[in-house]
Scaffold this active site. Structure first.
Site, PDB file in Angstrom:
ATOM      1  N   TYR A  11      56.117 -31.933  -8.632  1.00 23.72           N
ATOM      2  CA  TYR A  11      57.245 -32.745  -8.170  1.00 23.72           C
ATOM      3  C   TYR A  11      58.559 -31.967  -8.130  1.00 23.72           C
ATOM      4  CZ  TYR A  11      54.435 -37.014  -8.503  1.00 23.72           C
ATOM      5  OH  TYR A  11      53.480 -37.984  -8.318  1.00 23.72           O
ATOM      6  N   THR A 119      62.139 -29.056 -18.266  1.00 20.20           N
ATOM      7  CA  THR A 119      62.916 -29.653 -19.349  1.00 20.20           C
ATOM      8  C   THR A 119      62.283 -29.242 -20.679  1.00 20.20           C
ATOM      9  OG1 THR A 119      63.272 -31.531 -17.903  1.00 20.20           O
ATOM     10  CG2 THR A 119      63.813 -31.837 -20.229  1.00 20.20           C
ATOM     11  N   LYS A 204      70.561 -31.276 -20.542  1.00 18.51           N
ATOM     12  CA  LYS A 204      69.505 -32.004 -19.838  1.00 18.51           C
ATOM     13  C   LYS A 204      68.909 -33.083 -20.747  1.00 18.51           C
ATOM     14  CE  LYS A 204      66.056 -33.224 -17.277  1.00 18.51           C
ATOM     15  NZ  LYS A 204      66.131 -33.934 -16.023  1.00 18.51           N
ATOM     16  N   ARG A 211      70.473 -42.282 -21.170  1.00 20.44           N
ATOM     17  CA  ARG A 211      69.857 -43.391 -20.428  1.00 20.44           C
ATOM     18  C   ARG A 211      68.892 -44.153 -21.346  1.00 20.44           C
ATOM     19  NH1 ARG A 211      71.070 -45.142 -15.720  1.00 20.44           N
ATOM     20  NH2 ARG A 211      68.903 -45.503 -15.141  1.00 20.44           N
ATOM     21  N   ARG A 244      85.372 -51.511 -19.495  1.00 17.03           N
ATOM     22  CA  ARG A 244      84.789 -50.328 -20.156  1.00 17.03           C
ATOM     23  C   ARG A 244      83.383 -50.606 -20.702  1.00 17.03           C
ATOM     24  NH1 ARG A 244      89.917 -50.521 -20.675  1.00 17.03           N
ATOM     25  NH2 ARG A 244      89.926 -51.842 -22.519  1.00 17.03           N
ATOM     26  N   GLY A 255      59.374 -45.416 -18.512  1.00 14.84           N
ATOM     27  CA  GLY A 255      58.281 -44.490 -18.236  1.00 14.84           C
ATOM     28  C   GLY A 255      58.764 -43.240 -17.542  1.00 14.84           C
ATOM     29  N   CYS A 258      60.292 -37.960 -17.706  1.00 14.51           N
ATOM     30  CA  CYS A 258      61.553 -37.448 -18.262  1.00 14.51           C
ATOM     31  C   CYS A 258      62.117 -38.356 -19.355  1.00 14.51           C
ATOM     32  CB  CYS A 258      62.572 -37.277 -17.141  1.00 14.51           C
ATOM     33  SG  CYS A 258      62.070 -36.065 -15.919  1.00 14.51           S
ATOM     34  N   TYR A 313      56.082 -46.133 -12.705  1.00 13.36           N
ATOM     35  CA  TYR A 313      57.091 -46.237 -13.761  1.00 13.36           C
ATOM     36  C   TYR A 313      58.449 -46.667 -13.237  1.00 13.36           C
ATOM     37  CZ  TYR A 313      59.512 -41.781 -12.903  1.00 13.36           C
ATOM     38  OH  TYR A 313      60.250 -40.770 -12.354  1.00 13.36           O
ATOM     39  N   LYS A 314      58.617 -46.650 -11.912  1.00 13.59           N
ATOM     40  CA  LYS A 314      59.831 -47.197 -11.321  1.00 13.59           C
ATOM     41  C   LYS A 314      59.552 -47.551  -9.862  1.00 13.59           C
ATOM     42  CE  LYS A 314      62.624 -43.676  -9.802  1.00 13.59           C
ATOM     43  NZ  LYS A 314      63.930 -43.108  -9.883  1.00 13.59           N
ATOM     44  N   ARG A 321      53.019 -41.675 -14.295  1.00 15.18           N
ATOM     45  CA  ARG A 321      53.034 -40.971 -15.577  1.00 15.18           C
ATOM     46  C   ARG A 321      53.898 -41.707 -16.598  1.00 15.18           C
ATOM     47  NH1 ARG A 321      54.515 -35.016 -13.741  1.00 15.18           N
ATOM     48  NH2 ARG A 321      55.907 -36.237 -12.438  1.00 15.18           N
TER      49      ARG A 321
HETATM   50  N1  LIG Z   1      59.287 -35.035 -11.910  1.00 14.99           N
HETATM   51  C1  LIG Z   1      60.586 -35.150 -12.039  1.00 14.99           C
HETATM   52  O1  LIG Z   1      61.194 -36.013 -11.438  1.00 14.99           O
HETATM   53  C2  LIG Z   1      61.381 -34.203 -12.911  1.00 14.99           C
HETATM   54  C3  LIG Z   1      62.768 -34.244 -12.843  1.00 14.99           C
HETATM   55  C4  LIG Z   1      63.493 -33.351 -13.610  1.00 14.99           C
HETATM   56  C5  LIG Z   1      62.830 -32.456 -14.458  1.00 14.99           C
HETATM   57  N2  LIG Z   1      61.468 -32.461 -14.533  1.00 14.99           N
HETATM   58  C6  LIG Z   1      60.824 -31.476 -15.407  1.00 14.99           C
HETATM   59  O2  LIG Z   1      60.301 -30.457 -14.579  1.00 14.99           O
HETATM   60  C7  LIG Z   1      59.094 -29.922 -15.144  1.00 14.99           C
HETATM   61  C8  LIG Z   1      57.960 -30.007 -14.144  1.00 14.99           C
HETATM   62  O3  LIG Z   1      57.717 -31.372 -13.867  1.00 14.99           O
HETATM   63  P1  LIG Z   1      56.890 -31.842 -12.598  1.00 14.99           P
HETATM   64  O4  LIG Z   1      57.131 -33.305 -12.503  1.00 14.99           O
HETATM   65  O5  LIG Z   1      57.188 -30.996 -11.418  1.00 14.99           O
HETATM   66  O6  LIG Z   1      55.399 -31.533 -13.093  1.00 14.99           O
HETATM   67  P2  LIG Z   1      54.058 -31.594 -12.201  1.00 14.99           P
HETATM   68  O7  LIG Z   1      52.953 -31.913 -13.123  1.00 14.99           O
HETATM   69  O8  LIG Z   1      54.277 -32.434 -10.981  1.00 14.99           O
HETATM   70  O9  LIG Z   1      53.894 -30.102 -11.675  1.00 14.99           O
HETATM   71  C9  LIG Z   1      53.711 -29.035 -12.517  1.00 14.99           C
HETATM   72  C10 LIG Z   1      52.715 -28.071 -11.889  1.00 14.99           C
HETATM   73  O10 LIG Z   1      52.606 -26.927 -12.741  1.00 14.99           O
HETATM   74  C11 LIG Z   1      51.265 -26.459 -12.678  1.00 14.99           C
HETATM   75  N3  LIG Z   1      51.027 -25.591 -13.841  1.00 14.99           N
HETATM   76  C12 LIG Z   1      50.832 -25.918 -15.144  1.00 14.99           C
HETATM   77  N4  LIG Z   1      50.710 -24.811 -15.900  1.00 14.99           N
HETATM   78  C13 LIG Z   1      50.823 -23.762 -15.063  1.00 14.99           C
HETATM   79  C14 LIG Z   1      50.784 -22.360 -15.257  1.00 14.99           C
HETATM   80  N5  LIG Z   1      50.641 -21.828 -16.469  1.00 14.99           N
HETATM   81  N6  LIG Z   1      50.909 -21.571 -14.180  1.00 14.99           N
HETATM   82  C15 LIG Z   1      51.071 -22.078 -12.937  1.00 14.99           C
HETATM   83  N7  LIG Z   1      51.128 -23.418 -12.699  1.00 14.99           N
HETATM   84  C16 LIG Z   1      51.014 -24.235 -13.749  1.00 14.99           C
HETATM   85  C17 LIG Z   1      50.450 -27.723 -12.649  1.00 14.99           C
HETATM   86  O11 LIG Z   1      49.167 -27.484 -12.130  1.00 14.99           O
HETATM   87  C18 LIG Z   1      51.306 -28.622 -11.748  1.00 14.99           C
HETATM   88  O12 LIG Z   1      50.922 -28.543 -10.382  1.00 14.99           O
HETATM   89  C19 LIG Z   1      58.863 -30.708 -16.437  1.00 14.99           C
HETATM   90  O13 LIG Z   1      59.429 -30.034 -17.506  1.00 14.99           O
HETATM   91  C20 LIG Z   1      59.640 -32.000 -16.178  1.00 14.99           C
HETATM   92  O14 LIG Z   1      60.038 -32.604 -17.383  1.00 14.99           O
HETATM   93  C21 LIG Z   1      60.725 -33.309 -13.766  1.00 14.99           C
END
Ligand SMILES: NC(=O)c1ccc[n+]([C@@H]2O[C@H](COP(=O)([O-])OP(=O)(O)OC[C@H]3O[C@@H](n4cnc5c(N)ncnc54)[C@H](O)[C@@H]3O)[C@@H](O)[C@H]2O)c1
Length: 418
Positions: A11, A119, A204, A211, A244, A255, A258, A313-314, A321
């Site tokens: 994502y 994060t 972060k 929230r 305020r 959910g 994050c 979750y929303k 998730r």
């Molecule tokens: N989804 C959100 O809206 C969002 C927003 C802000 C921050 N984050 C943070 O960003 C990070 C990633 O979240 P996401 O939602 O993109 O996760 P995700 O599960 O959608 O994608 C992560 C990808 O990483 C891959 N992966 C795992 N281990 C790996 C490795 N060792 N080498 C290569 N690829 C690997 C997985 O196969 C997966 O495709 C998390 O820390 C999350 O908390 C997410």
């Protein structure tokens, strides 16, 4: 133009990779998930996000974005966007960040940039990543520039927010911050603020914790209101007229990847995170609270059919998730009831029935769990005609009470004790 490797094309990583590619960089998406890689190489995506499919197709066709399941050696920049889930005991599971960092080590060359976007608990860059990266024999901060730049995008409007949000860049030294700022300037038009890596990690986490704690306050208000005979939604509306005050909305829980997880990283790392800990427990208690409310309204469970509207979750996204509705579903599944789920968005096939009316056929109670836009235009007369019972439980203050009641249905609202 740089060659950039984005590690983890989920994502966060995929839209980030596509944005860099759209600005002319040569981008490689490295993921251990072969399905994600093969979809990417066909110019396709396996997640739901407005505009992303088109952008990925365009940059893949141009040859600016490719996928691989091995960490590529010839890149200038390595950006880590892998998951940071929590373990059963609510501590951070840093295995993915650790293995992603390890995969970079044999590829590192002087002048490279490494960015952690995932994060992470405070001190991850300093205490977990730097010792691993240093195994390359290169000097961190001198030969290799390292920073944390947390991602703050909102699912559903990711491409807009990547471009327009302000961004924090926390380098391990000033030159690292500067180099990483210049990198993100290729697509980020928001303000890019420089700080240290640990401050960036803390920022972060505190954004999401802010929230979470405030939602916990609203959920506590909902519970108190039911106990004390007031309508929490009316309290919120009136209290928020104070210049305020801004009380958030209660609901069936918090959910997502994050807000429901990140505060635990602070609880793990600091014995002073007391309010944060309590807030997490309050929000985690909401699925059970709604479950008990359903039981009470129905007068016990004896084989009834219950319809849940929404499991994500929303609203208006496909992501389930950490969804509190999955927890509610799980609780109901252990009782003597049949549960139908209608969710036109959910990616896990749990929301198998797309039509609200088909899902509510012979139902005793319909529970609005997620306020998806598809549920805005429900015809309550039609709903009443297919249901066996007559109860609508609205956990989001989403339906118009008068419309529901004028169709002969009984309207119950989470947080309303009047
Ligand atoms: N989804 C959100 O809206 C969002 C927003 C802000 C921050 N984050 C943070 O960003 C990070 C990633 O979240 P996401 O939602 O993109 O996760 P995700 O599960 O959608 O994608 C992560 C990808 O990483 C891959 N992966 C795992 N281990 C790996 C490795 N060792 N080498 C290569 N690829 C690997 C997985 O196969 C997966 O495709 C998390 O820390 C999350 O908390 C997410």
């Amino acid at each position: 133009m740089k060659s950039i490797c984005v590690i983890g094309i989920g994502y966060v990583g995929l839209p980030t990779a596509a944005m860099f590619a759209s600005k002319g960089h040569r981008v490689v998406g490295f993921d251990v998930n072969k399905n994600a890689v093969s979809a990417l190489n066909k110019g396709k995506i396996i997640i739901e996000e407005p505009g992303l499919g088109e952008l990925v197709k365009e940059v893949v066709e141009k040859g600016n974005l490719t996928g691989t399941d091995e960490c590529p050696k010839d890149c200038d920049v390595y950006i880590i966007a892998v998951p940071t889930p929590i373990n059963k005991d609510k501590t951070a599971d840093m295995r993915f960040v650790e293995s992603a960092t390890r995969s970079i080590v044999p590829c590192l060359e002087p002048g490279n940039i490494v960015v952690l976007e995932s994060t992470s608990p405070p001190r991850t860059v300093e205490d977990l990543m730097l010792p691993i990266l240093s195994e390359s024999g290169l000097k961190m901060g001198e030969d290799v520039y390292v920073a944390h730049s947390p991602e703050r995008i909102l699912p559903g409007q990711v491409l807009y927010e990547l471009k327009n949000n302000s961004r924090i860049v926390g380098g391990i030294n000033e030159i690292s911050s500067q180099k990483v700022k210049e990198l993100y300037e290729s697509f980020c038009e928001g303000e890019i603020c420089l700080t240290t890596s640990t401050t960036a990690e803390m920022c972060k986490l505190m954004e999401n914790t802010f929230r979470d704690v405030n939602i916990a306050l609203a959920n506590e208000l909902a519970k108190m209101s039911e106990e004390l005979g007031v309508n929490a939604w009316e309290v919120i509306e009136l209290a928020n007229k104070h210049p305020r005050v801004n009380i958030l909305s209660p609901g069936p829980g918090v959910g997502g990847h994050c807000i429901a997880l990140d505060p635990w990283f602070l609880v793990e790392k600091s014995k002073n995170a007391l309010l944060i800990n309590q807030g997490r427990h309050i929000n985690d208690s909401m699925p059970e609270y709604v479950f008990e409310k359903i039981r009470k309204i129905l007068g016990g469970f004896n084989g009834q059919l219950i319809t849940l509207l929404g499991v994500t979750y929303k609203p208006n996204i496909d992501d389930v998730r950490e969804s509190p509705i999955m927890r509610l579903l799980d609780l109901l599944k252990h009782e003597n009831v049949v549960v139908n789920v209608c969710d036109p968005h959910a990616n896990n096939k749990v929301g198998g029935i797309d039509s609200v009316y088909a899902a509510s056929d012979r139902s005793s109670m319909v529970v609005l769990c997620v306020n998806h836009k598809e549920f805005e235009d429900i015809d309550f007369e039609q709903l009443r005609s297919v249901m066996d019972g007559n109860v609508i439980l609205d956990t989001r203050n989403f339906f118009d009470k008068d419309k529901v009641e004028s169709a002969g249905l009984r309207y119950e609202l989470l947080g309303n004790g009047r």
